[in-house]
Design an enzyme around this catalytic site. Structure first.
Site, PDB file in Angstrom:
ATOM      1  N   LYS A  22       0.974  -1.163  -0.007  1.00 26.49           N
ATOM      2  CA  LYS A  22      -0.004  -0.004  -0.418  1.00 26.49           C
ATOM      3  C   LYS A  22       0.534   0.933  -0.319  1.00 26.49           C
ATOM      4  O   LYS A  22       0.163   1.864  -0.772  1.00 26.49           O
ATOM      5  CB  LYS A  22      -0.987  -0.204   1.245  1.00 26.49           C
ATOM      6  CG  LYS A  22      -1.220   1.327   1.491  1.00 26.49           C
ATOM      7  CD  LYS A  22      -2.447   0.926   2.884  1.00 26.49           C
ATOM      8  CE  LYS A  22      -1.937   1.143   4.188  1.00 26.49           C
ATOM      9  NZ  LYS A  22      -1.153   3.333   4.859  1.00 26.49           N
ATOM     10  N   ASN A  23       1.877   1.263   0.997  1.00 23.14           N
ATOM     11  CA  ASN A  23       2.524   2.440   1.076  1.00 23.14           C
ATOM     12  C   ASN A  23       3.616   2.918   0.238  1.00 23.14           C
ATOM     13  O   ASN A  23       3.998   3.789  -0.279  1.00 23.14           O
ATOM     14  CB  ASN A  23       3.183   2.477   2.467  1.00 23.14           C
ATOM     15  CG  ASN A  23       2.270   2.805   3.325  1.00 23.14           C
ATOM     16  OD1 ASN A  23       0.959   3.054   2.644  1.00 23.14           O
ATOM     17  ND2 ASN A  23       2.521   2.463   5.269  1.00 23.14           N
ATOM     18  N   CYS A 117      -5.015  12.789  13.509  1.00 23.39           N
ATOM     19  CA  CYS A 117      -5.273  11.613  13.208  1.00 23.39           C
ATOM     20  C   CYS A 117      -5.156  10.462  14.185  1.00 23.39           C
ATOM     21  O   CYS A 117      -4.506  11.251  15.323  1.00 23.39           O
ATOM     22  CB  CYS A 117      -4.036  11.044  11.880  1.00 23.39           C
ATOM     23  SG  CYS A 117      -3.511   9.546  12.490  1.00 23.39           S
ATOM     24  N   ARG A 122       0.707  14.772  13.622  1.00 28.08           N
ATOM     25  CA  ARG A 122       0.973  14.691  11.978  1.00 28.08           C
ATOM     26  C   ARG A 122       0.731  15.333  11.385  1.00 28.08           C
ATOM     27  O   ARG A 122       0.480  15.753   9.799  1.00 28.08           O
ATOM     28  CB  ARG A 122       0.599  13.391  11.788  1.00 28.08           C
ATOM     29  CG  ARG A 122       0.169  12.129  12.034  1.00 28.08           C
ATOM     30  CD  ARG A 122      -0.021  10.633  11.387  1.00 28.08           C
ATOM     31  NE  ARG A 122       0.439  10.484  10.299  1.00 28.08           N
ATOM     32  CZ  ARG A 122      -0.358   9.390   9.164  1.00 28.08           C
ATOM     33  NH1 ARG A 122      -1.142   8.537   9.823  1.00 28.08           N
ATOM     34  NH2 ARG A 122       0.785   8.652   8.675  1.00 28.08           N
ATOM     35  N   ASP A 306       4.787   0.434  11.735  1.00 29.66           N
ATOM     36  CA  ASP A 306       3.630  -0.119  11.921  1.00 29.66           C
ATOM     37  C   ASP A 306       3.072  -1.290  11.714  1.00 29.66           C
ATOM     38  O   ASP A 306       2.251  -2.216  11.824  1.00 29.66           O
ATOM     39  CB  ASP A 306       2.979  -0.325  10.348  1.00 29.66           C
ATOM     40  CG  ASP A 306       3.436   1.447   9.384  1.00 29.66           C
ATOM     41  OD1 ASP A 306       2.647   1.855  10.476  1.00 29.66           O
ATOM     42  OD2 ASP A 306       3.286   1.393   8.158  1.00 29.66           O
ATOM     43  N   ARG A 398      -8.895  -0.432   4.713  1.00 26.42           N
ATOM     44  CA  ARG A 398      -7.487   1.023   4.030  1.00 26.42           C
ATOM     45  C   ARG A 398      -6.719   0.091   3.608  1.00 26.42           C
ATOM     46  O   ARG A 398      -5.710   0.515   2.852  1.00 26.42           O
ATOM     47  CB  ARG A 398      -7.525   1.544   4.931  1.00 26.42           C
ATOM     48  CG  ARG A 398      -9.322   2.649   5.313  1.00 26.42           C
ATOM     49  CD  ARG A 398      -8.546   3.807   6.176  1.00 26.42           C
ATOM     50  NE  ARG A 398      -7.554   4.190   5.613  1.00 26.42           N
ATOM     51  CZ  ARG A 398      -6.628   5.227   6.299  1.00 26.42           C
ATOM     52  NH1 ARG A 398      -6.968   5.921   6.950  1.00 26.42           N
ATOM     53  NH2 ARG A 398      -5.461   6.176   5.504  1.00 26.42           N
TER      54      ARG A 398
HETATM   55  N1  EPU Z   1       5.919  15.012  10.718  1.00 28.03           N
HETATM   56  C1  EPU Z   1       6.613  16.354  11.539  1.00 28.03           C
HETATM   57  N2  EPU Z   1       6.683  16.983   9.784  1.00 28.03           N
HETATM   58  C2  EPU Z   1       6.477  16.279   8.865  1.00 28.03           C
HETATM   59  C3  EPU Z   1       6.129  15.300   8.458  1.00 28.03           C
HETATM   60  C4  EPU Z   1       6.678  14.025   9.952  1.00 28.03           C
HETATM   61  O1  EPU Z   1       6.571  16.438  12.814  1.00 28.03           O
HETATM   62  O2  EPU Z   1       6.318  17.477   7.913  1.00 28.03           O
HETATM   63  C5  EPU Z   1       6.738  13.628  11.868  1.00 28.03           C
HETATM   64  C6  EPU Z   1       5.253  13.246  12.484  1.00 28.03           C
HETATM   65  O3  EPU Z   1       4.580  13.952  13.026  1.00 28.03           O
HETATM   66  C7  EPU Z   1       5.810  11.050  12.730  1.00 28.03           C
HETATM   67  C8  EPU Z   1       7.053  10.864  12.104  1.00 28.03           C
HETATM   68  O4  EPU Z   1       7.264  13.004  11.479  1.00 28.03           O
HETATM   69  O5  EPU Z   1       5.399  11.966  14.767  1.00 28.03           O
HETATM   70  C9  EPU Z   1       7.041  10.485  11.013  1.00 28.03           C
HETATM   71  O6  EPU Z   1       6.291  10.344  10.149  1.00 28.03           O
HETATM   72  P1  EPU Z   1       6.382   9.824   8.968  1.00 28.03           P
HETATM   73  O7  EPU Z   1       6.008  11.576   7.758  1.00 28.03           O
HETATM   74  O8  EPU Z   1       7.659   9.612   8.354  1.00 28.03           O
HETATM   75  O9  EPU Z   1       4.818   9.325   8.714  1.00 28.03           O
HETATM   76  P2  EPU Z   1       3.999   9.011   7.222  1.00 28.03           P
HETATM   77  O10 EPU Z   1       4.607   9.706   5.921  1.00 28.03           O
HETATM   78  O11 EPU Z   1       2.696  10.551   7.226  1.00 28.03           O
HETATM   79  C10 EPU Z   1       4.327   6.786   6.479  1.00 28.03           C
HETATM   80  C11 EPU Z   1       3.558   5.778   6.544  1.00 28.03           C
HETATM   81  C12 EPU Z   1       2.730   5.694   7.809  1.00 28.03           C
HETATM   82  C13 EPU Z   1       3.738   4.831   8.856  1.00 28.03           C
HETATM   83  C14 EPU Z   1       5.110   6.124   8.983  1.00 28.03           C
HETATM   84  C15 EPU Z   1       6.387   5.731   9.110  1.00 28.03           C
HETATM   85  C16 EPU Z   1       2.315   5.951   4.696  1.00 28.03           C
HETATM   86  C17 EPU Z   1       1.323   6.252   2.972  1.00 28.03           C
HETATM   87  N3  EPU Z   1       2.327   6.160   5.396  1.00 28.03           N
HETATM   88  O12 EPU Z   1       3.575   8.071   6.957  1.00 28.03           O
HETATM   89  O13 EPU Z   1       1.644   4.629   7.359  1.00 28.03           O
HETATM   90  O14 EPU Z   1       3.291   4.749   9.646  1.00 28.03           O
HETATM   91  O15 EPU Z   1       5.198   6.298   6.935  1.00 28.03           O
HETATM   92  O16 EPU Z   1       6.412   4.537   8.940  1.00 28.03           O
HETATM   93  O17 EPU Z   1       3.539   6.221   3.386  1.00 28.03           O
HETATM   94  C18 EPU Z   1       0.402   2.647   7.604  1.00 28.03           C
HETATM   95  O18 EPU Z   1       0.392   2.219   6.616  1.00 28.03           O
HETATM   96  O19 EPU Z   1      -0.451   2.145   8.370  1.00 28.03           O
HETATM   97  C19 EPU Z   1       0.507   4.374   8.422  1.00 28.03           C
HETATM   98  C20 EPU Z   1       0.048   4.935   9.092  1.00 28.03           C
END
Ligand code: EPU
Length: 419
Positions: A22-23, A117, A122, A306, A398
């Site tokens: 998915k990701n 969220c 996030r 995850d 999802r």
């Molecule tokens: N963060 C910030 N600012 C930003 C972006 C992120 O503070 O601009 C923080 C977040 O709040 C969090 C940390 O950085 O504390 C890491 O978040 P990240 O941005 O890496 O998460 P994401 O990109 O929103 C993806 C996956 C998630 C997975 C995370 C961590 C996708 C679509 N989603 O989310 O997947 O948990 O990386 O590996 O790729 C899931 O599949 O269940 C899921 C939640």
């Protein structure tokens, strides 16, 4: 809305095929916005988040064709809107991934700011900071990010923290920017690498994906391509934990063992015999009870957040005490309250869950709160005494393709009913 009813007690046996990730599929679908010609994507999982992304691209005017094997062809040449509405973004935060592609290719984008969220605040500040450094003009107005730019320019970016979709958004934006962009402290997740490989097959010049420094040299245009999504390492890990908890013996096909090193190491520690081949993993518990494990989540190649909820469920019925520390998201223990209702002995202190295994869990009506939390409740249901009902399973849909079919194939007693 549907719910799952699981009659606990069956040891899982047999083999199943793992779906596409998915990701990886979500950013790759967003990347189709960058291509001059049609992009065909294979091994796409049939999931609710994929349908939402297709709806989002369709609303922008893109032409999407899906065949019976879930190969999706996307043609971005018919785009007429550069807009991601709140109604879709609020159901799927990954919609933010259209921001970088829209801005770099078409010079404009109106994308709803994702709201709250279930697993943490996030924010997307790092996505926005990076795009601003590349020359984008960004304002937040009425809940929407309103972005415009002439041609983005390459810059040297040092990310404050490791962000997966942040790295992906900026990498996509950089492919068509003028000059070289370097993303330092980049996410190293396999899904970032898969996106990079897809972009490279479209003609992008990217080096270092999978390391913490990604270098992108902008090109004038990208072309259509055909690309196969990599297997889902989190789906793989979830079924491995299911086998470990039930004392079963299971073989997972069409997966990539090298992407799960941290997870396989913890399963070994829990007492599982793990055998791997190029594209399969076999787990053997031979009826044993797992031992509790201690875990600290961190970005790849560390232990994935995850998989945290699933291992929390495992610790609930394991021998001994396990300490799980969640360091990626601030509020990812919602499943603990539900597990406690089944008789689990878990104490949450800040971002740490300390679990002492009990001999058995008791079934209870449960409520799914987010994707991985829901998966952990299904796992708990597989080993609980009695029939466990997991409600609000749209969260599971999802991210897990036909979970009840796959578990049934392994001998679980699970069915979906309308709630
Ligand atoms: N963060 C910030 N600012 C930003 C972006 C992120 O503070 O601009 C923080 C977040 O709040 C969090 C940390 O950085 O504390 C890491 O978040 P990240 O941005 O890496 O998460 P994401 O990109 O929103 C993806 C996956 C998630 C997975 C995370 C961590 C996708 C679509 N989603 O989310 O997947 O948990 O990386 O590996 O790729 C899931 O599949 O269940 C899921 C939640």
């Amino acid at each position: 809305m549907d719910k799952l009813i699981i009659q606990g007690g069956a040891k899982l046996h047999g083999d199943i095929r793992i779906s596409g990730a998915k990701n990886a599929a979500l950013p790759i679908l967003a990347a189709t916005l960058l291509a001059d010609g049609p992009v065909t994507i294979g091994n796409v999982p049939h999931l609710h988040d994929i349908t939402t992304t297709m709806e989002l691209l369709g609303q922008m005017g893109l032409e999407l064709t899906v065949d019976e094997k879930m190969n999706i062809e996307v043609d971005a040449s018919t785009i007429r809107e550069f807009f991601a509405p709140y109604e879709l973004v609020r159901t799927m935060r990954a919609s933010i991934l259209v921001l970088g592609p829209l801005l770099t290719r078409f010079g404009r984008a109106d994308v709803s700011l994702p709201g709250g969220c279930a697993i943490g605040s996030r924010p997307v500040n790092l996505h926005l900071q990076g795009l601003a450094a590349m020359g984008a003009d960004l304002t937040v107005d009425g809940g929407y990010i309103r972005a415009s730019a002439k041609r983005l320019k390459g810059v040297d970016l040092v990310m404050d923290l490791v962000t997966v979709t942040g790295t992906e958004n900026l990498m996509m934006a950089a492919t068509l920017a003028k000059g070289v962009t370097v993303i330092r402290n980049a996410a190293r997740e396999p899904e970032v690498v898969d996106l990079a490989n897809c972009l490279i097959s479209m003609g992008a010049r990217i080096e270092g994906a999978g390391t913490d420094t990604v270098r992108i040299e902008g090109v004038d245009s990208l072309s259509g391509t055909t690309y196969e999504i990599l297997p889902d390492r989190i789906e793989t890990g979830t079924y491995l934990v299911a086998a470990a908890m039930t004392g079963g013996n299971v073989r997972l096909k069409n997966t990539r063992p090298e992407l799960l090193e941290a997870v396989l190491a913890k399963l070994n520690e829990a007492g599982a015999a793990i055998t791997t081949g190029e594209n399969w993993i076999e787990i053997g518990m031979n009826g044993q009870r797992p031992r509790a494990v201690s875990i600290h989540t961190s970005p790849y190649p560390g232990f994935p957040t995850d998989m945290q909820a699933q291992f929390t469920a495992l610790n609930c019925i394991a021998e001994g005490t396990g300490v799980i520390t969640e360091s990626v998201f601030e509020n990812r223990f919602m499943h603990v309250l539900e597990l406690q209702r089944m008789g689990a002995q878990v104490k949450v202190e800040g971002n740490t869950a300390i679990t002492t295994g009990v001999d058995y869990l008791k079934s209870a009506p449960l409520m799914a709160t987010d994707l991985r939390a829901s998966a952990s409740l299904v796992l708990a249901g597989l080993v609980a005494r009695g029939a466990t009902e997991v409600d609000r399973i749209y969260h599971i849909d999802r991210g897990y393709e036909t979970i009840e079919e796959k578990l049934s194939n392994l001998g679980a007693h699970i069915r979906r009913v309308p709630s």
